[in-house]
Design an enzyme around this catalytic site. Structure first.
Site, PDB file in Angstrom:
ATOM      1  N   ASP A 184       0.855  -1.182   0.000  1.00 17.85           N
ATOM      2  CA  ASP A 184       0.000   0.000   0.000  1.00 17.85           C
ATOM      3  C   ASP A 184       0.900   1.244   0.000  1.00 17.85           C
ATOM      4  O   ASP A 184       1.771   1.374   0.870  1.00 17.85           O
ATOM      5  CB  ASP A 184      -0.876   0.002   1.257  1.00 17.85           C
ATOM      6  CG  ASP A 184      -2.310   0.380   0.940  1.00 17.85           C
ATOM      7  OD1 ASP A 184      -3.225  -0.374   1.317  1.00 17.85           O
ATOM      8  OD2 ASP A 184      -2.496   1.428   0.278  1.00 17.85           O
ATOM      9  N   ASP A 217      -2.893   4.707  -2.462  1.00 20.55           N
ATOM     10  CA  ASP A 217      -3.967   5.248  -1.618  1.00 20.55           C
ATOM     11  C   ASP A 217      -4.350   6.670  -2.040  1.00 20.55           C
ATOM     12  O   ASP A 217      -3.479   7.538  -2.157  1.00 20.55           O
ATOM     13  CB  ASP A 217      -3.427   5.269  -0.171  1.00 20.55           C
ATOM     14  CG  ASP A 217      -4.472   5.588   0.851  1.00 20.55           C
ATOM     15  OD1 ASP A 217      -5.360   4.734   1.038  1.00 20.55           O
ATOM     16  OD2 ASP A 217      -4.425   6.676   1.442  1.00 20.55           O
ATOM     17  N   GLU A 262      -6.215   3.876  -5.972  1.00 20.92           N
ATOM     18  CA  GLU A 262      -7.510   4.100  -5.327  1.00 20.92           C
ATOM     19  C   GLU A 262      -7.870   5.527  -5.683  1.00 20.92           C
ATOM     20  O   GLU A 262      -7.275   6.481  -5.164  1.00 20.92           O
ATOM     21  CB  GLU A 262      -7.443   3.938  -3.813  1.00 20.92           C
ATOM     22  CG  GLU A 262      -8.823   4.084  -3.187  1.00 20.92           C
ATOM     23  CD  GLU A 262      -8.807   4.555  -1.757  1.00 20.92           C
ATOM     24  OE1 GLU A 262      -7.880   5.276  -1.370  1.00 20.92           O
ATOM     25  OE2 GLU A 262      -9.725   4.184  -1.012  1.00 20.92           O
ATOM     26  N   HIS A 284     -11.137  -3.089   2.926  1.00 22.25           N
ATOM     27  CA  HIS A 284     -11.084  -2.791   4.371  1.00 22.25           C
ATOM     28  C   HIS A 284     -11.875  -1.550   4.748  1.00 22.25           C
ATOM     29  O   HIS A 284     -11.954  -1.194   5.930  1.00 22.25           O
ATOM     30  CB  HIS A 284      -9.621  -2.611   4.773  1.00 22.25           C
ATOM     31  CG  HIS A 284      -8.995  -1.432   4.097  1.00 22.25           C
ATOM     32  ND1 HIS A 284      -8.733  -1.397   2.735  1.00 22.25           N
ATOM     33  CD2 HIS A 284      -8.628  -0.230   4.571  1.00 22.25           C
ATOM     34  CE1 HIS A 284      -8.231  -0.233   2.411  1.00 22.25           C
ATOM     35  NE2 HIS A 284      -8.152   0.504   3.501  1.00 22.25           N
ATOM     36  N   ASP A 285     -12.410  -0.859   3.733  1.00 16.72           N
ATOM     37  CA  ASP A 285     -13.202   0.356   3.999  1.00 16.72           C
ATOM     38  C   ASP A 285     -14.699   0.142   3.801  1.00 16.72           C
ATOM     39  O   ASP A 285     -15.492   1.021   4.160  1.00 16.72           O
ATOM     40  CB  ASP A 285     -12.806   1.483   3.018  1.00 16.72           C
ATOM     41  CG  ASP A 285     -11.431   2.027   3.264  1.00 16.72           C
ATOM     42  OD1 ASP A 285     -10.808   2.507   2.282  1.00 16.72           O
ATOM     43  OD2 ASP A 285     -10.963   1.969   4.412  1.00 16.72           O
TER      44      ASP A 285
HETATM   45  O1  TEU Z   1      -9.487   5.587   1.689  1.00 16.26           O
HETATM   46  C1  TEU Z   1      -9.793   6.724   0.908  1.00 16.26           C
HETATM   47  C2  TEU Z   1     -11.182   7.162   1.105  1.00 16.26           C
HETATM   48  O2  TEU Z   1     -11.780   7.866   0.334  1.00 16.26           O
HETATM   49  C3  TEU Z   1     -11.853   6.772   2.324  1.00 16.26           C
HETATM   50  O3  TEU Z   1     -12.539   7.905   2.782  1.00 16.26           O
HETATM   51  C4  TEU Z   1     -12.818   5.675   1.985  1.00 16.26           C
HETATM   52  O4  TEU Z   1     -13.367   5.820   0.698  1.00 16.26           O
HETATM   53  C5  TEU Z   1     -13.934   5.783   2.945  1.00 16.26           C
HETATM   54  O5  TEU Z   1     -13.351   5.622   4.197  1.00 16.26           O
HETATM   55  C6  TEU Z   1     -14.973   4.710   2.669  1.00 16.26           C
HETATM   56  O6  TEU Z   1     -15.833   4.714   3.767  1.00 16.26           O
HETATM   57  C7  TEU Z   1      -8.080   5.354   1.801  1.00 16.26           C
HETATM   58  C8  TEU Z   1      -7.885   4.097   2.629  1.00 16.26           C
HETATM   59  O7  TEU Z   1      -8.465   2.987   1.946  1.00 16.26           O
HETATM   60  C9  TEU Z   1      -8.558   4.323   3.958  1.00 16.26           C
HETATM   61  O8  TEU Z   1      -8.503   3.139   4.753  1.00 16.26           O
HETATM   62  C10 TEU Z   1      -7.823   5.457   4.658  1.00 16.26           C
HETATM   63  O9  TEU Z   1      -8.515   5.771   5.862  1.00 16.26           O
HETATM   64  C11 TEU Z   1      -7.782   6.710   3.778  1.00 16.26           C
HETATM   65  O10 TEU Z   1      -7.448   6.452   2.423  1.00 16.26           O
HETATM   66  C12 TEU Z   1      -6.713   7.661   4.296  1.00 16.26           C
HETATM   67  O11 TEU Z   1      -5.447   7.097   4.049  1.00 16.26           O
END
Ligand code: TEU
Ligand code: CA
Length: 556
Positions: A101, A202, A255, A324-325
């Protein structure tokens, strides 16, 4: 419009590991790298080609590792650099590659660079984005991705703030500064020289802020227009590829938040020489209005519409239903009750039939569901706690806040991996860092390894089927006529035609064969299905598709 270059990673099956929740080898309740190494044979057996490893770097864990304090060190919770190098080696002996990542929109506020910056070091001050408040207010009206404002006062200063598009412990880097660019190039080389095969990048399309002026006031993400996929951002991605990535046998998946397919093609079209593919979010927004906390009822036709648009518009896709989100897909797009297994299998079949690289998130292969959290006190996600504060300040009623948080907390995807039905779910012998879902008693790897009709067994078979199918890997895509909640499409090459049909609902759906076929006088020969016993469908003109039925036919 599709790509022709058959790069090794295009049809690699990618498995995302959230290390904190995958496998704990030393009983401290936190997943770790030795735990991952102990599961490499399981992943090989599943058919995994590539592991996307969420952050294992040094971090104060405000955002569970997406707040990095040293890009070249492994967090002691996860192990040592020797462990990491062993993981890369051991994976390679199993012909599994690792992508890491890359989190470079921001660092942790505990990174040396930021510490020196706030101590007044001129060089490092220019690594971040500082601005004076105005008339007792914040420097501008921007909103953060975590639902708060996005300026934090610099300790010891009266009126100086720093920008953070995420948490206040995640200060944004200043990508106007060539020294930041050089630092990131060195970080890429450091890991590529260790033998990793690329990066999941990210929020990689918000790096370059054109201006810090007030944005046009919006419900969320005011200010987005000043930093969303800017030309400066494209330039950075082109140069990173030219200066570093093109020198290695590696790939990148970005992403890229809030992009439509036009913006996505501008970021990963083969002529652009920026990213190799991107995660879109349009299908992840089919059950919300704008932002995730404005939930609406899930309607399959909206999911189908988003998937179809991306399959049609993109040269290549990074296909995913979970990470994971995001909430667990069976709880969101399937049915985690009466039709749990069959809907998991339908989603598996759909994911592995789409054109593009398939991404499977840890636990998706056994049908793990959303967490069973009592309330916010059992959740750790910094985003959930921040949003709860914002909703409280907006006087959201307790019951509504509670409902929204349970639906949207990212912890739904972060409950520990369910390896067995034992106490600790085979994840840990200690106290888990996050509550293990009680349904690990009957949704777990150990049980499903013994059951040839399990969700896990289906994933294995479907992955093998896809790897054997020229059309599912490389074929073109075309949507076919079907009832609105049935997703029917074909994948085809010059001489083969594979028809995929998914009933996305818990109700029987009639599918007219003539509407699905692409040629007169052809036969549809059933090749794969998520229902065991199957009457001979192709003999009738009317398919009656059972709840969440998934079928693959070859048109002969
Ligand atoms: O997520 C980017 C992002 O837009 C997040 O707001 C995500 O879409 C949202 O939490 C969905 O509910 C990346 C990573 O995947 C996330 O885990 C990190 O918290 C974020 O960037 C900051 O690095
Ligand atoms: Ca551990």
């Amino acid at each position: 419009m599709s790509v022709k270059d058959r790069k090794w990673w295009r049809n690699g099956v990618v498995y995302q590991i959230y290390p904190r929740s995958f496998c704990d080898s030393n009983g401290d309740g936190i997943g770790d790298i030795p735990g991952i190494i102990s599961k490499l044979d399981y992943l090989k057996e599943l058919g995994v080609d590539i592991i996307w490893l969420s952050p294992v770097y040094a971090s104060p864990n405000c955002d569970n590792g997406y707040d990095i304090s040293d890009y070249r060190a492994i967090h002691p919770d996860f192990g040592t650099m020797d462990d990491m190098e062993m993981l890369i080696r051991e994976a390679k002996t199993r012909d599994i590659r690792i992508i890491m990542d890359l989190v470079v929109n921001h660092t942790s506020d505990e990174h040396q660079w930021f510490k020196k910056a706030v101590e007044g070091d001129h060089k490092y001050k220019n690594y971040y984005i500082f601005k004076e408040g105005k008339n007792g207010k914040l420097p501008n009206n921007w909103g953060s991705f975590f639902g708060s404002d996005c300026w934090e006062k610099v300790p010891g200063e009266d009126n100086l703030y720093y920008l953070h598009l995420f948490d206040k412990k995640q200060p944004d880097l200043n990508w106007h500064n060539p020294e930041v660019y050089d630092e990131v190039c060195d970080i890429l080389r450091f890991w590529l020289d260790k033998g990793i095969a690329g990066f999941r990048c990210d929020v990689i399309n918000v790096l370059y802020k054109n201006s810090l002026e007030d944005g046009k006031k919006k419900i969320a993400l005011t200010g987005l227009e000043y930093y969303h996929s800017t030309e400066g951002n494209h330039d950075i991605l082109r140069r990173l590829r030219e200066d570093v990535l093109s020198k290695y046998d590696c790939f990148t998946v970005g992403e890229t938040v809030l992009v439509d397919t036009k913006m996505a093609m501008d970021l990963c079209g083969s002529d652009r020489k920026e990213l190799d593919m991107v995660f879109g979010f349009e299908h992840m927004e089919c059950d919300q209005i704008g932002i995730k906390w404005f939930k609406t009822k899930y309607r399959p036709k909206r999911l189908i519409k988003a998937l179809d648009r991306w399959q049609h518009d993109m040269e290549w896709n990074a296909n995913y239903f979970e990470n994971h989100d995001q909430p667990r897909s069976v709880s969101r797009f399937g049915n985690d009750d009466e039709y749990h297994d069959i809907s998991c299998k339908m989603l598996a079949g759909l994911l592995l039939s789409l054109r593009g690289t398939p991404y499977i998130y840890e636990g998706q292969e056994i049908g793990m569901t959303n967490g069973d959290f009592k309330d916010l006190s059992e959740m750790q996600d910094v985003e959930s706690h921040t949003v709860d504060g914002t909703m409280k300040s907006l006087h959201f009623p307790d019951r509504l806040r509670d409902k929204l948080l349970k639906l949207t907390t990212r912890d739904n995807a972060r409950t520990p991996m369910q390896w067995s039905g034992d106490v600790g779910a085979g994840f840990t012998k200690g106290t888990p860092w996050l509550k293990i879902n009680a349904n690990h008693a009957y949704i777990n790897v150990e049980k499903q390894l013994k059951d040839d009709d399990s969700v896990l067994a289906f994933y294995k078979k479907m992955i093998a089927f896809r790897k054997d199918s020229e059309t599912l890997q490389w074929g073109e895509y075309e949507r076919l006529k079907s009832p609105e909640n049935v997703y029917a499409f074909r994948r085809y090459t010059d001489d083969k035609n594979t028809v995929v049909i998914c009933n996305m609902t818990a109700k029987k759906q009639p599918v007219w064969v003539q509407a699905v076929k692409t040629r007169e006088n052809s036969e549809l020969v059933l090749k794969f299905s998520n229902y065991l016993s199957d009457e001979d469908k192709a003999s009738s003109d009317l398919f009656s598709f059972r709840p969440f039925e998934f079928c693959v036919f070859e048109e002969e």
